[in-house]
Scaffold this motif. Structure first.
Motif, PDB file in Angstrom:
ATOM      1  N   ALA A 139      -5.113   6.456  -1.184  1.00  0.00           N
ATOM      2  CA  ALA A 139      -4.362   5.230  -0.893  1.00  0.00           C
ATOM      3  C   ALA A 139      -4.360   4.334  -2.126  1.00  0.00           C
ATOM      4  CB  ALA A 139      -4.978   4.493   0.294  1.00  0.00           C
ATOM      5  N   LYS A 140      -3.223   3.686  -2.374  1.00  0.00           N
ATOM      6  CA  LYS A 140      -3.085   2.802  -3.534  1.00  0.00           C
ATOM      7  C   LYS A 140      -2.626   1.429  -3.063  1.00  0.00           C
ATOM      8  CE  LYS A 140      -0.963   4.158  -7.341  1.00  0.00           C
ATOM      9  NZ  LYS A 140       0.154   4.511  -8.280  1.00  0.00           N
ATOM     10  N   ALA A 141      -3.200   0.370  -3.672  1.00  0.00           N
ATOM     11  CA  ALA A 141      -2.773  -1.015  -3.443  1.00  0.00           C
ATOM     12  C   ALA A 141      -2.193  -1.555  -4.743  1.00  0.00           C
ATOM     13  CB  ALA A 141      -3.939  -1.872  -2.988  1.00  0.00           C
ATOM     14  N   VAL A 142      -0.993  -2.125  -4.659  1.00  0.00           N
ATOM     15  CA  VAL A 142      -0.296  -2.629  -5.840  1.00  0.00           C
ATOM     16  C   VAL A 142       0.153  -4.052  -5.573  1.00  0.00           C
ATOM     17  CG1 VAL A 142       1.634  -2.288  -7.433  1.00  0.00           C
ATOM     18  CG2 VAL A 142       0.523  -0.306  -6.384  1.00  0.00           C
ATOM     19  N   ASN A 143      -0.110  -4.973  -6.527  1.00  0.00           N
ATOM     20  CA  ASN A 143       0.378  -6.351  -6.394  1.00  0.00           C
ATOM     21  C   ASN A 143       1.894  -6.366  -6.245  1.00  0.00           C
ATOM     22  OD1 ASN A 143      -2.022  -8.283  -8.305  1.00  0.00           O
ATOM     23  ND2 ASN A 143      -1.637  -8.278  -6.150  1.00  0.00           N
ATOM     24  N   ARG A 144       2.357  -7.166  -5.297  1.00  0.00           N
ATOM     25  CA  ARG A 144       3.792  -7.246  -5.039  1.00  0.00           C
ATOM     26  C   ARG A 144       4.523  -8.020  -6.139  1.00  0.00           C
ATOM     27  NH1 ARG A 144       4.746  -9.165   0.856  1.00  0.00           N
ATOM     28  NH2 ARG A 144       3.402  -7.340   1.154  1.00  0.00           N
ATOM     29  N   TYR A 145       3.854  -9.028  -6.687  1.00  0.00           N
ATOM     30  CA  TYR A 145       4.452  -9.845  -7.751  1.00  0.00           C
ATOM     31  C   TYR A 145       3.548  -9.757  -8.981  1.00  0.00           C
ATOM     32  CZ  TYR A 145       6.760 -11.687  -3.622  1.00  0.00           C
ATOM     33  OH  TYR A 145       7.453 -11.809  -2.447  1.00  0.00           O
ATOM     34  N   ASP A 164      -5.002  -0.603  -7.581  1.00  0.00           N
ATOM     35  CA  ASP A 164      -6.291   0.074  -7.408  1.00  0.00           C
ATOM     36  C   ASP A 164      -6.097   1.189  -6.383  1.00  0.00           C
ATOM     37  OD1 ASP A 164      -8.963   0.545  -7.925  1.00  0.00           O
ATOM     38  OD2 ASP A 164      -9.662  -0.791  -6.322  1.00  0.00           O
ATOM     39  N   THR A 165      -6.951   2.201  -6.451  1.00  0.00           N
ATOM     40  CA  THR A 165      -6.856   3.341  -5.529  1.00  0.00           C
ATOM     41  C   THR A 165      -8.202   3.585  -4.859  1.00  0.00           C
ATOM     42  OG1 THR A 165      -7.348   4.921  -7.316  1.00  0.00           O
ATOM     43  CG2 THR A 165      -5.020   4.463  -6.843  1.00  0.00           C
ATOM     44  N   THR A 166      -8.140   4.236  -3.708  1.00  0.00           N
ATOM     45  CA  THR A 166      -9.331   4.639  -2.984  1.00  0.00           C
ATOM     46  C   THR A 166      -9.044   5.954  -2.277  1.00  0.00           C
ATOM     47  OG1 THR A 166     -11.042   3.897  -1.430  1.00  0.00           O
ATOM     48  CG2 THR A 166      -8.760   3.454  -0.832  1.00  0.00           C
ATOM     49  N   TYR A 210       0.845  -1.202   0.000  1.00  0.00           N
ATOM     50  CA  TYR A 210       0.000   0.000   0.000  1.00  0.00           C
ATOM     51  C   TYR A 210       0.875   1.244   0.000  1.00  0.00           C
ATOM     52  CZ  TYR A 210      -3.952  -3.026   1.243  1.00  0.00           C
ATOM     53  OH  TYR A 210      -4.932  -3.999   1.248  1.00  0.00           O
ATOM     54  N   PHE A 211       0.353   2.310  -0.616  1.00  0.00           N
ATOM     55  CA  PHE A 211       1.077   3.578  -0.695  1.00  0.00           C
ATOM     56  C   PHE A 211       0.099   4.730  -0.462  1.00  0.00           C
ATOM     57  CE2 PHE A 211       3.195   0.548  -3.476  1.00  0.00           C
ATOM     58  CZ  PHE A 211       4.511   0.626  -3.061  1.00  0.00           C
ATOM     59  N   ILE A 212       0.657   5.842   0.069  1.00  0.00           N
ATOM     60  CA  ILE A 212      -0.084   7.102   0.193  1.00  0.00           C
ATOM     61  C   ILE A 212       0.395   8.029  -0.920  1.00  0.00           C
ATOM     62  CG2 ILE A 212      -0.443   9.171   1.581  1.00  0.00           C
ATOM     63  CD1 ILE A 212      -1.989   6.872   2.672  1.00  0.00           C
ATOM     64  N   GLU A 213      -0.532   8.610  -1.636  1.00  0.00           N
ATOM     65  CA  GLU A 213      -0.180   9.528  -2.712  1.00  0.00           C
ATOM     66  C   GLU A 213      -0.809  10.892  -2.444  1.00  0.00           C
ATOM     67  OE1 GLU A 213      -1.540   7.544  -6.265  1.00  0.00           O
ATOM     68  OE2 GLU A 213       0.412   6.590  -6.564  1.00  0.00           O
ATOM     69  N   GLY A 214      -0.244  11.929  -3.057  1.00  0.00           N
ATOM     70  CA  GLY A 214      -0.819  13.262  -2.927  1.00  0.00           C
ATOM     71  C   GLY A 214      -0.078  14.127  -1.936  1.00  0.00           C
ATOM     72  N   ASP A 215      -0.773  15.169  -1.450  1.00  0.00           N
ATOM     73  CA  ASP A 215      -0.162  16.200  -0.598  1.00  0.00           C
ATOM     74  C   ASP A 215      -0.067  15.794   0.866  1.00  0.00           C
ATOM     75  OD1 ASP A 215      -0.020  17.745  -2.868  1.00  0.00           O
ATOM     76  OD2 ASP A 215      -1.950  18.742  -2.498  1.00  0.00           O
TER      77      ASP A 215
END
Length: 514
Positions: free
Chosen positions: A335-341, A354-356, A294-299
């Motif tokens: 928040a973004k979820a990205v497959n690790r593999y 995917d993002t939310t 998971y990642f946080i994007e934006g300001d």
């Protein structure tokens, strides 16, 4: 030669044989053999290949075949003799005509042929008419064995979405019948259960994919394979085998958040590292194919952070920096979820992510009063009258309700005897004159307390410098008794004053002296 004289000649030779001494007998025997070889050039045993069918059950002997010498005139003068495997117990021979019979049920799978020897002799002379001859009776196979799968139960695994025609596994059956004779052991495989997903090669038993299948729809299939002997003809025996086929997972699904919008809240009092909430992206795959980051994007990346819970595959949103309700009350975090593999076969379908949006509200907390300065430095002249103004401290409730503040001095009794503070407005005054020569600096601690919530208290340090006033005459530090001698030089005496002071002390009890 007249053939009617042949029996008489044979009889004479036999008598000579019996009456002749050993060495002479050998010569006669050789001569007889030469004679026989000469007269039997075109004669010998006459028979066809001999077979007997297995598993025949009868009370009467069954005819197998006939042995016959071309010297047999069918006058009963010759005797046929059978020796070898099964002679007398399994096979018998009619000694007058050479016909062979079987008197027991045979099993080709136990013994497929028998080796015997035939001999024909003259009944009168007991001399051989034909040389011993070896022959074979073969046991002919019938379809008396069912095919069998020896390696079952079968379990196979193949990746999901494998292309049509991909080999899954092979099943193999065996048949105890004779593969070299007839169709009793010729096997044919067919699919009883498993269409339209699988197929089987009729001759090899190789199971193949008949269509692409998705593990997320169904991950296990039971396939039933039937095998028949006699190439599936009427009267064939059959057997079945069950094959469990499992579909292994590939990373063919992207993560997807359960919600398009999350709502969370955090108190402005929350310390850094506080878990604010959790977000969850689902992945239909399993194992490492479902692992995600998971990642946080934006300001808001400087205020919030997110980490992955590897056990639950959730994203934990953490407070990275203290928040202030009075400064900013709402945050919108992506928040973004990205497959690790990532499976390279599916890259063309787009990114596996995917993002939310996470809406975070800052909750107001009852904060203690805040002083206008981190610390205060004040001055007052020594000797000032009691009640003289030293200075003012100011604190304010940062909350919206702006609760009134009460001030107090918390130091020991000594300082409380020197200073007092107005609890309503923070004005500090002296309660008695100060002497710089006793203490040049005083350090007091002032508290500010909310009237509506006495538990909310703040403190500040107030440094008070006592200013010097010229209120001391010079004086000698001790009494001097002097003597003046003749022829002496004049001397000089130093006097000290108490009106001097060093820099501010490190503590309030420091005394100035000169």
């Amino acid at each position: 030669m007249n053939y009617y004289t042949l029996p008489s000649l044979v009889l004479i030779l036999a008598q000579l044989w019996l009456c002749t001494p050993g060495m002479q007998r050998k010569s006669i025997k050789s001569a007889d053999q030469s004679f026989t070889a000469f007269r039997r050039v075109k004669r010998g045993w006459i028979w066809e290949p001999l077979f007997v069918t297995e598993e025949q059950i009868t009370k009467m002997p069954l005819y197998v075949g006939q042995l016959k010498s071309d010297l047999d005139k069918q006058d009963g003068s010759l005797q046929y003799i059978l020796t070898g495997e099964g002679a007398g117990s399994i096979f018998i021979i009619d000694e007058y005509n050479g016909k062979i019979y079987v008197i027991q049920k045979l099993d080709r799978e136990k013994k497929s042929f028998y080796t015997l020897r035939a001999q024909v002799i003259n009944r009168n002379t007991h001399l051989p008419v034909e040389p011993d001859s070896e022959f074979i009776i073969k046991v002919r196979d019938i379809n008396d064995h069912e095919p069998q799968f020896l390696d079952g139960p079968y379990v196979a695994t193949i990746p999901e979405m494998s292309p049509e025609g991909t080999s899954v596994t092979q099943v193999t059956a065996t048949d105890g019948d004779d593969p070299s004779y007839g169709n009793s052991a010729r096997l044919l495989y067919s699919l009883i259960q498993g269409q339209p997903y699988f197929s089987v090669e009729p001759k090899t038993g190789v199971i193949r994919m008949a269509s692409q299948m998705d593990r997320e729809t169904k991950d296990q299939y039971l396939v039933i394979i039937q095998v028949k002997d006699m190439v599936g003809q009427a009267g064939a025996f059959s057997a079945t085998a069950t094959v469990t086929i499992n579909l292994s997972d590939i990373n063919d699904n992207a993560p997807k958040f359960q919600q398009r919008l999350y709502y969370m809240s955090v108190s402005e009092e929350a310390p850094v590292g506080t878990t604010i909430g959790r977000v969850m992206a689902e992945d239909s795959d399993i194992g490492e194919n479902a692992a995600m980051n998971y990642f946080i994007e934006g300001d808001s990346t400087d205020v919030f952070d997110i980490i992955t819970d590897n056990e639950t595959q959730e994203g934990l949103i953490l407070l990275k920096k203290r928040v202030d309700y009075e400064a900013k009350r709402r945050y919108s975090v992506q928040a973004k979820a990205v497959n690790r593999y990532i499976d390279e076969r599916f890259l063309e379908e787009g990114p596996f992510e995917d993002t939310t949006i996470v809406k975070i509200n800052v909750q107001d907390a009852d904060e203690p009063p805040v002083f206008t300065l981190e610390n205060y430095v004040m001055e007052i002249a020594e000797g000032a009258l009691s009640g003289s103004l030293v200075g003012v401290v100011t604190a304010k409730d940062p909350d919206n309700d702006d609760s009134p503040v009460r001030y107090s001095i918390v130091n020991g009794m000594i300082l409380k005897r020197l200073f007092s503070i107005n609890e309503h407005n923070g004005t500090i005054i002296t309660t008695k004159p100060l002497d710089r020569e006793i203490a040049a600096w005083h350090n007091i601690t002032v508290t500010a307390t909310e009237t509506r919530n006495p538990e909310k208290i703040s403190e500040v340090n107030v440094y008070i410098q006592v200013l010097n006033v010229n209120d001391h005459e010079p004086e000698f530090p001790k009494y001097y008794e002097t003597f003046v001698c003749e022829n002496t030089f004049s001397g000089q005496v130093n006097a000290v004053t108490l009106d001097s002071c060093p820099n501010p002390p490190a503590n309030s009890e420091h005394q100035c002296s000169g």
